[in-house]
Each structure stands twice: as structure tokens, then as C-alpha cells.
Design an enzyme around this catalytic site. Sequence first.
Site, PDB file in Angstrom:
ATOM      1  CE  LYS A  63      64.719  42.093   1.967  1.00  0.00           C
ATOM      2  NZ  LYS A  63      64.672  40.622   2.250  1.00  0.00           N
ATOM      3  CE1 TYR A  75      69.818  42.977   1.946  1.00  0.00           C
ATOM      4  CE2 TYR A  75      68.444  41.243   1.027  1.00  0.00           C
ATOM      5  CZ  TYR A  75      68.877  41.977   2.108  1.00  0.00           C
ATOM      6  OH  TYR A  75      68.385  41.729   3.360  1.00  0.00           O
TER       7      TYR A  75
HETATM    8  P1  NAD Z   1      59.695  33.927   8.775  1.00  0.00           P
HETATM    9  O1  NAD Z   1      58.731  33.094   8.011  1.00  0.00           O
HETATM   10  O2  NAD Z   1      60.835  33.262   9.445  1.00  0.00           O
HETATM   11  O3  NAD Z   1      58.911  34.775   9.876  1.00  0.00           O
HETATM   12  C1  NAD Z   1      57.664  35.371   9.634  1.00  0.00           C
HETATM   13  C2  NAD Z   1      56.938  35.614  10.931  1.00  0.00           C
HETATM   14  O4  NAD Z   1      55.652  36.173  10.644  1.00  0.00           O
HETATM   15  C3  NAD Z   1      56.679  34.318  11.724  1.00  0.00           C
HETATM   16  O5  NAD Z   1      56.924  34.583  13.085  1.00  0.00           O
HETATM   17  C4  NAD Z   1      55.216  34.037  11.491  1.00  0.00           C
HETATM   18  O6  NAD Z   1      54.601  33.345  12.576  1.00  0.00           O
HETATM   19  C5  NAD Z   1      54.653  35.449  11.373  1.00  0.00           C
HETATM   20  N1  NAD Z   1      53.394  35.531  10.625  1.00  0.00           N
HETATM   21  C6  NAD Z   1      52.332  36.252  10.997  1.00  0.00           C
HETATM   22  N2  NAD Z   1      51.320  36.115  10.131  1.00  0.00           N
HETATM   23  C7  NAD Z   1      51.767  35.279   9.177  1.00  0.00           C
HETATM   24  C8  NAD Z   1      51.163  34.745   7.998  1.00  0.00           C
HETATM   25  N3  NAD Z   1      49.915  35.064   7.622  1.00  0.00           N
HETATM   26  N4  NAD Z   1      51.892  33.913   7.251  1.00  0.00           N
HETATM   27  C9  NAD Z   1      53.158  33.606   7.577  1.00  0.00           C
HETATM   28  N5  NAD Z   1      53.790  34.084   8.690  1.00  0.00           N
HETATM   29  C10 NAD Z   1      53.074  34.901   9.482  1.00  0.00           C
HETATM   30  O7  NAD Z   1      60.207  35.051   7.769  1.00  0.00           O
HETATM   31  P2  NAD Z   1      61.532  35.928   7.869  1.00  0.00           P
HETATM   32  O8  NAD Z   1      62.596  35.306   7.078  1.00  0.00           O
HETATM   33  O9  NAD Z   1      61.820  36.257   9.290  1.00  0.00           O
HETATM   34  O10 NAD Z   1      61.074  37.245   7.057  1.00  0.00           O
HETATM   35  C11 NAD Z   1      60.244  38.239   7.642  1.00  0.00           C
HETATM   36  C12 NAD Z   1      60.535  39.588   6.977  1.00  0.00           C
HETATM   37  O11 NAD Z   1      61.901  39.929   7.199  1.00  0.00           O
HETATM   38  C13 NAD Z   1      60.338  39.610   5.459  1.00  0.00           C
HETATM   39  O12 NAD Z   1      59.816  40.846   5.068  1.00  0.00           O
HETATM   40  C14 NAD Z   1      61.741  39.430   4.907  1.00  0.00           C
HETATM   41  O13 NAD Z   1      61.918  40.015   3.631  1.00  0.00           O
HETATM   42  C15 NAD Z   1      62.562  40.160   5.951  1.00  0.00           C
HETATM   43  N6  NAD Z   1      63.955  39.662   6.058  1.00  0.00           N
HETATM   44  C16 NAD Z   1      64.963  40.575   6.063  1.00  0.00           C
HETATM   45  C17 NAD Z   1      66.265  40.144   6.157  1.00  0.00           C
HETATM   46  C18 NAD Z   1      67.391  41.154   6.182  1.00  0.00           C
HETATM   47  O14 NAD Z   1      68.550  40.748   6.109  1.00  0.00           O
HETATM   48  N7  NAD Z   1      67.112  42.448   6.289  1.00  0.00           N
HETATM   49  C19 NAD Z   1      66.567  38.783   6.239  1.00  0.00           C
HETATM   50  C20 NAD Z   1      65.512  37.882   6.250  1.00  0.00           C
HETATM   51  C21 NAD Z   1      64.200  38.330   6.155  1.00  0.00           C
END
Ligand code: NAD
Length: 384
Positions: free
Chosen positions: A141, A237
Site C-alpha cells: 500500500k 490506514y
Molecule cells: P524503504 O526505503 O525502507 O525501502 C525501499 C526499498 O526500495 C529499498 O530497498 C531501496 O533500495 C529500494 N529502492 C529501489 N529503487 C529506489 C529508489 N529509486 N528510491 C528509493 N528506494 C529505492 O521503504 P519501506 O518502508 O520498506 O517502504 C516500501 C513500501 O512498503 C512502500 O510502498 C510503503 O508504503 C510500504 N510499507 C508498508 C508497510 C505495511 O505495514 N504494510 C509498512 C512500511 C512500508
Amino acid sequence: MEKITRRSFVNKFGIGIGASVIVTTLPSFLYEPELNSLPYIGKKINLAICGLGIYANIVAESMQGSEYCHLAGIVTGTPSKAVKWKDRYNIPEKNIYNYENFDEIINNKDIDMVYVILPNSLHKEFVIRSAKAGKHVITEKPMAINVKECEEMIKACNDNKVQLAIGYRLHYEPTHLEIKRLGQEKVFGQVRYIESSLGYKTYDTIAKTPVDINSPANWRLNKKLSGGGPLMDLGIYCIQASRYILGEEPISVTAQFGTINDKNRFSETEESISWQMKFPSGAMANGNTSCGYNIDRTYASADYGSFELSPGLSYGPYEGKTSKGPLKFPPIKQQQKQLDEISKLLLENKQLPNHITGEEGLKDIKIINAIYKAAETGKKVSLS
Ligand code: NAD
């Protein structure tokens, strides 16, 4: 002598029945596994996680021990992460991809499904590439950053006869299933008013110097990558909770941006936003989200009582009460449960339920768009 199983115990003592519930783990002497609770040992859905950031790590840890889903592959742009994950989760070299060679996954029969956990604006590309490779796909999401992207993703999955799910982990969480039941079954009568807020003070101090919103670590502050601020990330949420408590879709919204206290960070995205949704029954829902302060609660007021969770939308454990007493369930491994339920249906060649598919993700994006439009124009925006 009567054989006491979990089900007969629950029936006999009425746990989980009624308006307010306290559910604890049953004492082990009372619990004999029922036949249908024997561990599953058949084929599992082999999953490749695409994007190995913070949430991907949470998913990977949670799914260890999953009955129906196995972490079999990874997709990453960072070679050092590939090495770490390979060692930690025993991932075969042939199941490791980068963003460039990812399409070769079409030839890999050992991967059934891809879980896209990338910044929001990359969801579309990787969902469509997964679909074209014939893989089922879950994306995090918010589903994407606009309606057109969501529609393209749904079409690509339909065209390639694969199923698309959105990572709505709370749709499998018992506390949330209970507030959904309390609202939709009108246990306290018609719900008239909901307040739902989720905010995290993401930064300890206000930035004194300009913040590089082009750094990958700051993708949430970069509108091109995130599609928006906390509304996209956290407010979704609150929109979800309001919708599943009522079982209705909003017909109009009004909204207001909050104060920007940190101009260095929030130059492209909002720091806070409040919104009001009107539903066909007449119920109203107030939502609020922020990266500038902490808040995490959902409150529903109905004709003959109320129910609430606080904390209620983060990872839990959740604390809840109704006007009749406490509401609490033991914490579960949310991501494991979500992946198990999705994988089980896929293994049985069944359709995923509407409440977690692309159409559901699209509904949220339409509402989010309307909220932004209402905040920008100061006018009520109709959704019907
Ligand atoms: P994060 O920044 O920790 O991870 C992002 C990942 O994408 C990294 O591994 C990064 O290297 C990679 N990536 C690839 N291309 C990129 C670019 N151009 N710029 C930045 N990063 C790049 O983020 P996250 O918190 O893991 O969030 C990722 C997704 O998961 C989002 O869509 C977020 O909304 C979702 N999320 C969902 C929940 C949940 O509870 N369902 C919780 C946190 C995040």
C-alpha cells in the site's frame, strides 16, 4: 468423557461471542489439536520479494514458519543485500534478480509470486513486469500514485491471468476483524461517527539545513517517488478503518492541510492533513495523519455504544475497549497470516477476496485523490 477441543471450549464458555471480547491463549491442558489443525506439508507458494528495505525485512522475518508460503527469491539493486539475504534465508543464486534482469523471472518455474515492496511510484512498473512474467503479485500500500496507474496494473494482471493483491495486513488481524464485525453487524447499532488518526513524528528535530529529497533514503519526502506525504503512507490506514467499520464507500470529502513546521523537509509533500468523509448512511468519519506528531487511534460512536483502539493502526499490540468492556486479542504475526491466507487460496486455484485485490487498492487511491483535491481547493469533492 467429552473431548475438549479449542472449538468446543469456545462454544461452551462463549469466548469471542458478544459485543466485547477478551481473548487470551487457551491453557495448554485444555487444548488438543483438532484434525484440521495438523500442519500442512504440501506445495507452498514460492515468493520473491522485490525491494529489500525496512518493510521487506519485517515481511521476511514474519513469514519464517509460514505454512503455505516460502521465501524463495529476491530482487534487489544492491549486491551487498543480495549476499546478506542469500545467506540468511538460504536463497538459491538462480532465484536472485536485480531490477535490470528481473524480466528473466518468466523462465523461473520455482517462483510463483512476487511481493513488490518498493517506493510507491515503482509499484506500477514492477507489478506489470511481474504480471507479464506470469507471476501472481502482491504490492504494498498505497497501490500506486494515481488512478491511471492502478487501472493499468489491474489490466496487466487480468490480461496475463495472474492475481493481484494489496498488502493490507490489517485485513487478517483479529482486532481489526472484530471492529469490522462490531460496525458492520451493528452490534452497538448504526455507527454515526468515526475518528481515525495515524501519525509518526518521523524526525526528532526540525531540519536547520535543506534536506536532500532526492536521496533514496528520503523517498517519502519526494513527491515523484511517494505520490504524496503521510496521507499516502499512513492516512490510508484511517481511510481503510473507516470503510471497513462501516462497510460503506464515502460519497464526499472535505479536507485541510495542517501547518508545515519543517519547511526543509516538507517542501513537496504535506506534513499533516485532516479530512472528513461522508457516507451513504449519513455516518461521518474524521481522519488525520502527520509526520510531525505521534497519534494512533480509531474511535467509533454508534447509537447504543462505542468501540475504540489505541494504539490501533500501527504494528500492535493493540489496546481496545467497547462501551461494554475490554477488547483485546493476542498479537499475531500479521504478515505471515496475510501471506498464508493469500497463498492458500492461490494453491487451491481460488479467487482472492475483493477486499484485498487491485479494485480495493484503486478505491483507496480515488479517495486519497479526492482528499488532496479538497485540501487544495478548499471545496467539498464528490465521490459518487
Ligand atoms: P524503504 O526505503 O525502507 O525501502 C525501499 C526499498 O526500495 C529499498 O530497498 C531501496 O533500495 C529500494 N529502492 C529501489 N529503487 C529506489 C529508489 N529509486 N528510491 C528509493 N528506494 C529505492 O521503504 P519501506 O518502508 O520498506 O517502504 C516500501 C513500501 O512498503 C512502500 O510502498 C510503503 O508504503 C510500504 N510499507 C508498508 C508497510 C505495511 O505495514 N504494510 C509498512 C512500511 C512500508
